[in-house]
Design an enzyme around this catalytic site. Structure first.
Site, PDB file in Angstrom:
ATOM      1  N   LYS A 122      26.710-126.188  23.864  1.00  0.00           N
ATOM      2  CA  LYS A 122      26.297-124.857  23.401  1.00  0.00           C
ATOM      3  C   LYS A 122      25.350-124.175  24.380  1.00  0.00           C
ATOM      4  O   LYS A 122      25.237-122.952  24.394  1.00  0.00           O
ATOM      5  CB  LYS A 122      25.589-124.961  22.052  1.00  0.00           C
ATOM      6  CG  LYS A 122      26.294-125.788  21.024  1.00  0.00           C
ATOM      7  CD  LYS A 122      27.387-125.035  20.351  1.00  0.00           C
ATOM      8  CE  LYS A 122      28.151-125.945  19.423  1.00  0.00           C
ATOM      9  NZ  LYS A 122      28.988-125.282  18.484  1.00  0.00           N
TER      10      LYS A 122
HETATM   11  C1  LIG Z   1      28.867-131.867  19.959  1.00  0.00           C
HETATM   12  C2  LIG Z   1      29.884-130.917  19.457  1.00  0.00           C
HETATM   13  N1  LIG Z   1      31.166-131.144  19.736  1.00  0.00           N
HETATM   14  C3  LIG Z   1      32.134-130.325  19.295  1.00  0.00           C
HETATM   15  C4  LIG Z   1      31.853-129.215  18.521  1.00  0.00           C
HETATM   16  C5  LIG Z   1      32.975-128.339  18.091  1.00  0.00           C
HETATM   17  O1  LIG Z   1      32.973-127.133  18.807  1.00  0.00           O
HETATM   18  P1  LIG Z   1      33.624-125.826  18.178  1.00  0.00           P
HETATM   19  O2  LIG Z   1      32.901-125.557  16.931  1.00  0.00           O
HETATM   20  O3  LIG Z   1      33.417-124.760  19.182  1.00  0.00           O
HETATM   21  O4  LIG Z   1      35.034-126.148  17.926  1.00  0.00           O
HETATM   22  C6  LIG Z   1      30.513-128.956  18.191  1.00  0.00           C
HETATM   23  C7  LIG Z   1      30.088-127.819  17.355  1.00  0.00           C
HETATM   24  O5  LIG Z   1      30.725-126.933  16.998  1.00  0.00           O
HETATM   25  C8  LIG Z   1      29.514-129.803  18.696  1.00  0.00           C
HETATM   26  O6  LIG Z   1      28.234-129.558  18.451  1.00  0.00           O
HETATM   27  N1  LIG Z   2      28.977-127.507  15.683  1.00  0.00           N
HETATM   28  C1  LIG Z   2      28.257-126.308  15.560  1.00  0.00           C
HETATM   29  C2  LIG Z   2      28.662-125.496  14.380  1.00  0.00           C
HETATM   30  C3  LIG Z   2      28.478-124.032  14.640  1.00  0.00           C
HETATM   31  O1  LIG Z   2      29.461-123.608  15.519  1.00  0.00           O
HETATM   32  P1  LIG Z   2      29.393-122.332  16.430  1.00  0.00           P
HETATM   33  O2  LIG Z   2      29.983-122.778  17.711  1.00  0.00           O
HETATM   34  O3  LIG Z   2      30.177-121.301  15.742  1.00  0.00           O
HETATM   35  O4  LIG Z   2      27.979-121.891  16.617  1.00  0.00           O
HETATM   36  C4  LIG Z   2      26.788-126.643  15.595  1.00  0.00           C
HETATM   37  O5  LIG Z   2      26.451-127.638  16.177  1.00  0.00           O
HETATM   38  O6  LIG Z   2      25.962-125.954  15.045  1.00  0.00           O
END
Ligand SMILES: Cc1ncc(COP(=O)(O)O)c(C=O)c1O
Ligand SMILES: N[C@@H](CCOP(=O)(O)O)C(=O)O
Length: 547
Positions: A122
């Site tokens: 992120k």
């Molecule tokens: C460590 C981790 N892996 C995978 C994901 C999945 O990513 P996305 O929600 O963009 O599909 C998340 C959070 O969303 C995450 O925090």
């Molecule tokens: N896995 C995410 C959930 C939120 O997803 P987002 O990518 O829409 O912000 C988290 O760790 O908070």
């Protein structure tokens, strides 16, 4: 409309057409009809991109890609370059998101996305978004003082990683307050400590009784609430915010070029990206990269046991009904549909314990536009029709708990994506076998990245040609989820503590914390009360400082 010329127009996935600039879309987050913003056009790559971009650094590549979406009239080139430079100067790796080979024989590679300040993917988008918010606010607030200054009230939901990345991207920034909701007791110990030990006055953590989906619903309820929107300018840090997706496109290109430089991969070979998926934001950026022209054969969705996306790709049905033994039995029943609490299973990959993937709505729009467009119709009419389909599906999801799509939509989805569901046992086994494999040199995977690797190995078994390269996204550092690592590698925790645990995490859990608890009965209105009161306190403190 802003005074800056828009790069392109943005549409809402639910049919609205908005004459908003990039800046307005980034500051608004969510369209007023409840839909998500998408750019009117997905830009194509310049014809010489492969030769011209192949030796660029991550930052230079980010600039080239962002420039296809943001005109210099909106953000001058030198300012955009400076925002990018500052956003990635906080990363511990010079390469920002390096690609490493895990298994040379099987052509399995890992795209390491966890070298930012909070050790999760992120950071790539949220360091950038934090600086973007700041840039726009400085520009808008020039010459303004006191309450005349525009103030952003950022609201986010997290299952653990978005929260800390947003907090680190926004802490201490002028004219911004940030409120992050996490499901009480359902994030890892390190994630909780990362968020709640940040004591800057503009950072507010809310532990909500419920699930991540409840927190995400609260965000959407606040954005739809006329009362708070009259007095506060709300902004989003979740991947509903278009800038999050845009920023994530860079690493797909960067990894592709790294692969060419580092391995026997030839541009004519086949490549698959494997993405541990929850809210569908990370993989959606891969879809944009593919649609722009990056030669990706398939994008592989890797889910945990909360597998709504995997079930969709198998059946064409997007249904949030619970299928999990005991928890399901304990779930609430509304109109024959079991509600959230029973639907989400707590797994070893808690950041992906998500029932409804918000960005799937964006993909649905593109699929619908592709499948249902009648060539004779005007483009605006075709866009509106795609929006009508999405709105109807989303209404069904809300009223009935699910919807199904036509065969052509499913086939279009299967053309670009395949999916695998990975269980907790498979996660533990993958962490163990990767650590012990002679080729991978005691590599410790976090449970989310292990989901990707497990899916990559399964895809590699059936891939044709067998020389297909799989790049699996390593979305978090293993130290964030030591619980799973400890279960997988009980005899190697000494190694883990000495060799893997970052200095930043030592002693973190003992630091002072600040967090408010939101009880189930208080709901999103309870959150609204806290937000309004705490923003007012911040503004009063700013007034006093200026007197
Ligand atoms: C460590 C981790 N892996 C995978 C994901 C999945 O990513 P996305 O929600 O963009 O599909 C998340 C959070 O969303 C995450 O925090
Ligand atoms: N896995 C995410 C959930 C939120 O997803 P987002 O990518 O829409 O912000 C988290 O760790 O908070």
């Amino acid at each position: 409309m802003s005074s800056h010329t828009a790069s392109q127009r943005y549409l809402s996935t639910r049919g609205g057409s908005y004459d908003f600039s990039f800046e307005e879309v980034v500051l608004k987050g969510l369209a007023s009809d409840g839909g998500l913003f998408i750019p009117e056009e997905i830009p194509s790559l310049p014809s010489d991109w492969a030769s011209k971009w192949q030796h660029l650094s991550f930052q230079e590549l980010a600039y080239e890609i962002f420039s296809l979406y943001i005109s210099p009239a909106e953000i001058p080139a030198s300012d955009l370059k400076d925002i990018i430079r500052r956003s990635y100067a906080t990363f511990r790796s010079d390469d920002v998101t390096p690609t490493v080979t895990l298994d040379q024989d099987k052509n399995i590679h890992l795209l390491e996305l966890f070298h930012g300040p909070t050790f999760a993917f992120k950071d790539v988008a949220l360091q950038f978004l934090g600086n973007l918010f700041e840039y726009f606010l400085v520009r808008r607030n020039q010459g303004k003082a006191g309450r005349a200054r525009e103030h952003l009230t950022v609201i986010g939901a997290t299952s653990g990683d978005t929260g800390s990345a947003a907090i680190y991207g926004l802490r201490g920034k002028k004219d911004v307050s940030v409120f992050i909701m996490h499901p009480h007791g359902k994030v890892s110990a390190v994630q909780e400590a990362q968020m709640t030990t940040v004591l800057d006055a503009n950072v507010h953590n809310l532990a909500v009784d419920g699930t991540f989906d409840d927190c995400q619903d609260f965000v959407k309820a606040l954005f739809a609430d006329p009362e708070i929107n009259k007095t506060h300018r709300l902004a989003a840090v979740n991947s509903i915010n278009w800038a999050r997706i845009l920023a994530q496109i860079t690493y797909y290109f960067h990894s592709y070029f790294n692969l060419i430089r580092q391995t026997s991969f030839l541009p004519a070979s086949t490549i698959r990206f494997v993405v541990p998926t929850g809210n569908f934001g990370d993989i959606l950026a891969g879809y944009f990269a593919k649609r722009m022209g990056l030669p990706v054969e398939k994008l592989i969705i890797a889910t945990n046991e909360n597998d709504i996306l995997h079930r969709f790709w198998q059946s064409g049905k997007y249904e949030k009904h619970p299928v999990y033994g005991k928890e399901a039995e304990g779930g609430l029943v509304e109109d024959g549909v079991k509600a959230h609490e029973g639907g989400v299973k707590e797994t070893l990959s808690p950041a992906m314990d998500i029932l409804v993937s918000s960005n799937f709505e964006r993909l649905l729009w593109y699929l619908s536009y592709q499948v249902y467009s009648t060539s004779g119709d005007a483009v605006s009419q075709r866009r509106a029709q795609a929006g009508d389909h999405v709105r109807n599906w989303l209404n069904e999801l809300k009223s009935k708990g699910g919807f199904g799509v036509d065969k052509q939509i499913l086939e279009a989805a299967q053309k670009d994506f395949a999916s695998y569901r990975v269980s907790d046992d498979e996660v533990l086994e993958t962490i163990r076998s990767t650590f012990n494999a002679p080729t991978s040199k005691q590599y410790v995977l976090d449970p989310h990245s292990a989901i990707g690797i497990h899916a990559a190995l399964r895809s590699a078994e059936v891939s044709k040609p067998p020389s297909t390269h799989h790049i699996s996204l390593a979305t978090a550092h293993p130290a964030k989820f030591s619980n799973a690592v400890e279960r997988a590698l009980p005899g190697d925790m000494g190694y883990f503590r000495d060799q893997v645990l970052p200095a930043e995490f030592r002693g973190l859990e003992d630091k002072p914390r600040r967090v408010s608890h939101v009880k189930k009965a208080e709901g999103w209105e309870g959150v609204r009360k806290v937000v309004i009161a705490e923003v007012e306190l911040e503004l009063q403190a700013a007034d006093e400082a200026n007197e």
